[in-house]
Scaffold this active site. Structure first.
Site, mmCIF file in Angstrom:
data_model
loop_
_atom_site.group_PDB
_atom_site.id
_atom_site.type_symbol
_atom_site.label_atom_id
_atom_site.label_comp_id
_atom_site.label_asym_id
_atom_site.label_seq_id
_atom_site.Cartn_x
_atom_site.Cartn_y
_atom_site.Cartn_z
ATOM 1 N N LYS A 153 14.972 67.109 -14.785
ATOM 2 C CA LYS A 153 16.211 66.572 -14.191
ATOM 3 C C LYS A 153 16.273 65.080 -14.459
ATOM 4 O O LYS A 153 15.587 64.295 -13.829
ATOM 5 C CB LYS A 153 16.222 66.841 -12.678
ATOM 6 C CG LYS A 153 17.601 66.985 -12.112
ATOM 7 C CD LYS A 153 18.395 65.839 -11.571
ATOM 8 C CE LYS A 153 17.990 64.688 -10.799
ATOM 9 N NZ LYS A 153 18.904 63.527 -11.068
ATOM 10 N N GLY B 257 10.031 57.632 -9.766
ATOM 11 C CA GLY B 257 11.200 57.052 -9.124
ATOM 12 C C GLY B 257 10.766 56.210 -7.941
ATOM 13 O O GLY B 257 9.640 55.708 -7.898
ATOM 14 N N SER B 258 11.639 56.108 -6.957
ATOM 15 C CA SER B 258 11.349 55.231 -5.826
ATOM 16 C C SER B 258 10.337 55.873 -4.872
ATOM 17 O O SER B 258 10.225 57.098 -4.794
ATOM 18 C CB SER B 258 12.643 54.946 -5.066
ATOM 19 O OG SER B 258 13.185 56.163 -4.600
ATOM 20 N N THR B 259 9.645 55.022 -4.152
ATOM 21 C CA THR B 259 8.671 55.505 -3.174
ATOM 22 C C THR B 259 9.368 56.329 -2.094
ATOM 23 O O THR B 259 8.854 57.360 -1.649
ATOM 24 C CB THR B 259 7.919 54.295 -2.586
ATOM 25 O OG1 THR B 259 7.150 53.723 -3.650
ATOM 26 C CG2 THR B 259 6.988 54.693 -1.452
ATOM 27 N N GLU B 260 10.570 55.896 -1.724
ATOM 28 C CA GLU B 260 11.346 56.606 -0.702
ATOM 29 C C GLU B 260 11.598 58.070 -1.111
ATOM 30 O O GLU B 260 11.345 59.001 -0.343
ATOM 31 C CB GLU B 260 12.667 55.836 -0.577
ATOM 32 C CG GLU B 260 13.617 56.271 0.460
ATOM 33 C CD GLU B 260 14.984 55.578 0.226
ATOM 34 O OE1 GLU B 260 15.095 54.675 -0.638
ATOM 35 O OE2 GLU B 260 15.931 55.972 0.903
ATOM 36 N N GLY C 28 10.002 59.646 -3.491
ATOM 37 C CA GLY C 28 8.683 60.258 -3.697
ATOM 38 C C GLY C 28 8.182 60.938 -2.429
ATOM 39 O O GLY C 28 7.594 62.023 -2.467
ATOM 40 N N GLU D 70 4.815 58.856 -9.705
ATOM 41 C CA GLU D 70 4.783 57.492 -10.242
ATOM 42 C C GLU D 70 5.897 56.751 -9.519
ATOM 43 O O GLU D 70 7.075 57.047 -9.740
ATOM 44 C CB GLU D 70 5.103 57.476 -11.734
ATOM 45 C CG GLU D 70 4.112 58.172 -12.605
ATOM 46 C CD GLU D 70 4.658 58.270 -14.034
ATOM 47 O OE1 GLU D 70 4.704 57.241 -14.717
ATOM 48 O OE2 GLU D 70 5.034 59.368 -14.441
ATOM 49 N N CYS E 218 9.187 49.285 -12.879
ATOM 50 C CA CYS E 218 8.347 49.569 -11.713
ATOM 51 C C CYS E 218 7.206 48.563 -11.620
ATOM 52 O O CYS E 218 6.731 48.255 -10.534
ATOM 53 C CB CYS E 218 7.802 50.979 -11.812
ATOM 54 S SG CYS E 218 7.129 51.326 -13.434
ATOM 55 N N GLU F 248 10.928 46.018 -3.003
ATOM 56 C CA GLU F 248 11.130 46.077 -4.450
ATOM 57 C C GLU F 248 12.605 45.833 -4.756
ATOM 58 O O GLU F 248 13.462 46.591 -4.300
ATOM 59 C CB GLU F 248 10.712 47.463 -4.965
ATOM 60 C CG GLU F 248 10.817 47.571 -6.464
ATOM 61 C CD GLU F 248 10.438 48.948 -6.990
ATOM 62 O OE1 GLU F 248 10.797 49.956 -6.353
ATOM 63 O OE2 GLU F 248 9.795 49.004 -8.049
HETATM 64 P P1 NAP Z 1 15.239 57.247 -7.367
HETATM 65 O O1 NAP Z 1 16.480 56.953 -6.679
HETATM 66 O O2 NAP Z 1 14.020 57.581 -6.597
HETATM 67 O O3 NAP Z 1 15.569 58.410 -8.390
HETATM 68 C C1 NAP Z 1 14.643 58.967 -9.276
HETATM 69 C C2 NAP Z 1 15.036 60.392 -9.585
HETATM 70 O O4 NAP Z 1 14.963 61.173 -8.389
HETATM 71 C C3 NAP Z 1 16.475 60.533 -10.078
HETATM 72 O O5 NAP Z 1 16.521 61.558 -11.037
HETATM 73 C C4 NAP Z 1 17.195 60.931 -8.795
HETATM 74 O O6 NAP Z 1 18.419 61.582 -9.012
HETATM 75 C C5 NAP Z 1 16.184 61.843 -8.168
HETATM 76 N N1 NAP Z 1 16.380 62.043 -6.729
HETATM 77 C C6 NAP Z 1 17.062 61.253 -5.835
HETATM 78 N N2 NAP Z 1 17.018 61.806 -4.604
HETATM 79 C C7 NAP Z 1 16.315 62.956 -4.713
HETATM 80 C C8 NAP Z 1 15.929 63.963 -3.785
HETATM 81 N N3 NAP Z 1 16.268 63.914 -2.492
HETATM 82 N N4 NAP Z 1 15.181 65.003 -4.236
HETATM 83 C C9 NAP Z 1 14.824 65.075 -5.532
HETATM 84 N N5 NAP Z 1 15.174 64.160 -6.457
HETATM 85 C C10 NAP Z 1 15.903 63.109 -6.048
HETATM 86 O O7 NAP Z 1 14.768 56.071 -8.307
HETATM 87 P P2 NAP Z 1 15.665 55.259 -9.286
HETATM 88 O O8 NAP Z 1 16.517 54.363 -8.469
HETATM 89 O O9 NAP Z 1 16.327 56.186 -10.257
HETATM 90 O O10 NAP Z 1 14.535 54.472 -10.122
HETATM 91 C C11 NAP Z 1 13.969 53.312 -9.675
HETATM 92 C C12 NAP Z 1 12.630 53.543 -9.004
HETATM 93 O O11 NAP Z 1 11.729 54.210 -9.875
HETATM 94 C C13 NAP Z 1 11.950 52.240 -8.663
HETATM 95 O O12 NAP Z 1 11.418 52.300 -7.367
HETATM 96 C C14 NAP Z 1 10.833 52.142 -9.682
HETATM 97 O O13 NAP Z 1 9.773 51.337 -9.282
HETATM 98 C C15 NAP Z 1 10.465 53.553 -9.891
HETATM 99 N N6 NAP Z 1 9.788 53.768 -11.177
HETATM 100 C C16 NAP Z 1 8.424 53.954 -11.194
HETATM 101 C C17 NAP Z 1 7.752 54.133 -12.394
HETATM 102 C C18 NAP Z 1 6.258 54.331 -12.429
HETATM 103 O O14 NAP Z 1 5.746 54.700 -13.451
HETATM 104 N N7 NAP Z 1 5.545 54.127 -11.355
HETATM 105 C C19 NAP Z 1 8.454 54.133 -13.591
HETATM 106 C C20 NAP Z 1 9.837 53.931 -13.549
HETATM 107 C C21 NAP Z 1 10.489 53.747 -12.323
HETATM 108 P P3 NAP Z 1 19.761 60.671 -9.056
HETATM 109 O O15 NAP Z 1 19.725 59.991 -10.332
HETATM 110 O O16 NAP Z 1 20.880 61.625 -8.961
HETATM 111 O O17 NAP Z 1 19.703 59.750 -7.870
#
Ligand code: NAP
Ligand code: MG
Length: 502
Positions: A199, A252-255, A257, A274, A308, A405
């Site tokens: 996804k 994605g985000s910790t929240e 996660g 991650e 990230c 962040e």
């Molecule tokens: P995000 O809002 O957590 O979204 C990540 C993914 O999760 C998206 O595909 C999102 O779909 C999906 N998602 C959202 N809510 C969900 C739920 N309730 N259940 C299942 N999936 C859900 O993060 P983001 O804003 O796209 O990305 C930024 C974050 O990613 C930052 O915190 C960054 O630090 C982190 N990140 C970490 C790494 C690492 O390797 N540690 C690498 C890259 C990014 P939608 O797109 O529809 O919201």
């Protein structure tokens, strides 16, 4: 700042790819969402809609999981030898390189990042990841174990471990490195013989869909990789909770996660995460400032700070503080901000209006709490989601800009007196633990600090260095498990002990 995105047209292949309504990849076929719904995809440099993509939901996730299960258990995929599987993964890497220019432009158009960066980093790194992982397909091994069972005197045993693919994997990825994150997820899953439902992020679904075409072109059997575009709260949540999934891999985000972990609890799915970061970047007074200053600027401004591992808390020793801050601020002011497709652009727009508002909100919050902007700090008016590269000073440890962040081009510069426990405590004073860096000419100080930082990566006199062979993962709330290298093979396989009485 030049904003001429509308006039800069991408490659013809990109134009024709985005023109067509893009569908879901389920069981080797491109299909509409069961609901028939689509959602628009924007060019963040202009805010204009550039494509329409199928809006997958629970029903589509269910179809995709069933296809992935069939492909995992029967058909051509489980019958392939490791070497044949590895060759397919290698071929995918080759196809990416053959289509590098198109993929780089598509990524730039969708995400907003400079095409020069996508061409030099995102796309080649993704190809490299598949090439690297292809080699692991033939190197998945168990052990033989000598037993001494005390209650079976005289009996000899032949005991060994096997590593089997973990099964059907749900993979959910973010928008900051859409193509590369898809590769990081798919590479180890395919090398180990798993099947996948991917996804992509709603903001940036296009390059994953193009990757789906290359997956079919490479000859992966139907259902091995399924791609369901849609929203996190619907498609993502349905994938994380689906009982037919054996493992969820999330970046994605910790929240979110934490939500993924909760969704996996019912049937105790395997989970790898991650997550976010708030990384300390430490410049000691003996550092070579010719590399440390541009390094500190690039640590935060690379990919518009939407990294990230961004070096968002810049700790600088007192005696060189003004010089380093001035150098980073000068660099911030020089950065050419513009549409990603402009070959002169060094920093593109934020990925979306909501990300733009979020980053501007953080800048406003920092300023209202008493921080001072020595570069940037203002919104850019006009079309597109452009934010000025910003350097904040005069912060305090409890400010939101220090604790949370931001995920944008905003660095907080913090002076420190000595390399002592107080510095280590301040650097580690975060719920995250993804990355960190130290700039110094003193090798023993560097390694000593490397041992004390609670972060999954410590860079010394460099920043943002990634390689398919270099493990990447987090301490604390930055996630579980390390990625790339052998460990990612381990988290996509299930260990099994076999014990035979002879
Ligand atoms: P995000 O809002 O957590 O979204 C990540 C993914 O999760 C998206 O595909 C999102 O779909 C999906 N998602 C959202 N809510 C969900 C739920 N309730 N259940 C299942 N999936 C859900 O993060 P983001 O804003 O796209 O990305 C930024 C974050 O990613 C930052 O915190 C960054 O630090 C982190 N990140 C970490 C790494 C690492 O390797 N540690 C690498 C890259 C990014 P939608 O797109 O529809 O919201
Ligand atoms: Mg999101």
């Amino acid at each position: 700042m030049s904003i001429a995105a509308a006039e800069i047209l991408p490659d013809k292949r990109v134009t024709s790819f985005v023109k067509e309504r893009r569908k879901l990849l389920i069981d080797g076929k491109w299909v509409d969402a069961a609901s028939g719904k689509t959602f628009p995809v924007q060019n963040p440099a202009t805010g204009e809609v550039i494509a329409h993509v199928a809006e997958g939901d629970r029903q589509d996730i269910d179809r995709a999981v069933k296809a992935a299960r069939r492909a995992f258990e029967s058909g051509a995929w489980p019958r392939l030898t490791p070497s044949e599987r590895g060759r397919l993964v290698w071929k995918l890497g080759d196809l990416i390189l053959e289509n590098l220019e198109e993929l780089a432009e598509l990524e730039s158009l969708d995400n907003g990042k400079p095409v020069t960066v996508a061409r030099a980093a995102d796309v080649p790194l993704a190809a490299d990841l598949f090439h690297y992982m292809a080699g692991w397909a033939t190197k998945i091994e168990g052990n033989t174990i000598q037993l001494s069972v005390p209650y079976a005197p005289g009996v000899k045993f032949h005991a060994y471990t096997l590593r089997e693919p973990v099964g059907v994997v749900g993979q959910i990825i973010p928008w900051n490195f859409p193509f590369l994150m898809a590769a990081w997820k798919l590479g180890p899953a395919l090398a180990t013989g798993c099947t996948v439902v991917l996804k992509p992020a709603e903001e940036t679904p296009l390059s994953a869909l193009r990757l789906g075409e290359l997956i079919l072109e490479a000859g992966f059997p139907d259902g091995v990789v399924n791609i369901v575009t849609g929203f996190g709260e619907t498609a993502g949540a349905a994938l994380a909770a689906h009982p037919g999934i054996d493992k969820v891999a999330f970046t994605g985000s910790t929240e979110v996660g934490k939500l993924i972990l909760q969704a996996a609890v019912n049937d105790l799915k395997k989970v790898s995460l991650e997550l976010g970061g708030k990384s300390p970047n430490i410049v000691l007074r003996d550092a070579n400032l010719d590399i440390a200053i541009p390094g500190a600027a690039s640590a935060i401004f690379f990919n518009h700070g939407q990294c990230c591992c961004a070096g968002s808390r810049l700790f600088v020793q007192q005696s060189i503080f003004d010089k380093v801050v001035e150098g980073v601020a000068d660099r911030a002011k020089q950065i050419k901000v513009g549409p990603g497709l402009d070959p002169d652009t060094e920093m593109g727009p934020m990925v979306s209006e909501s990300q733009f508002n979020r980053v501007c909100g953080y800048i406003e919050s920092g300023l209202s709490e008493g921080a001072k902007a020595v570069a940037g700090g203002r919104k850019r008016d006009g079309k597109g989601y452009f934010v000025e590269p910003t350097v904040l000073v005069d912060t305090t440890p409890d400010m939101k800009v220090i604790r949370e962040e931001i995920f944008g081009p905003v660095v907080t510069a913090i002076p420190f007196k000595e390399l002592d426990d107080d510095l280590v405590r301040a650097a580690n004073d975060t719920v995250y633990g993804l990355a960190s860096a130290v700039w110094t000419k003193d090798i023993s100080k560097a390694h000593s600090l490397a041992g004390k930082l609670k972060a999954g990566t410590v860079w010394i006199n460099c920043y943002n260095i990634f390689d398919a062979a270099l493990p990447f993962g987090g301490y604390k709330q930055s996630g579980f498990f390390f990625f790339n290298v052998k460990e990612s093979i381990e988290i996509y396989t299930q260990k099994k002990s076999v014990c035979a009485a002879l």
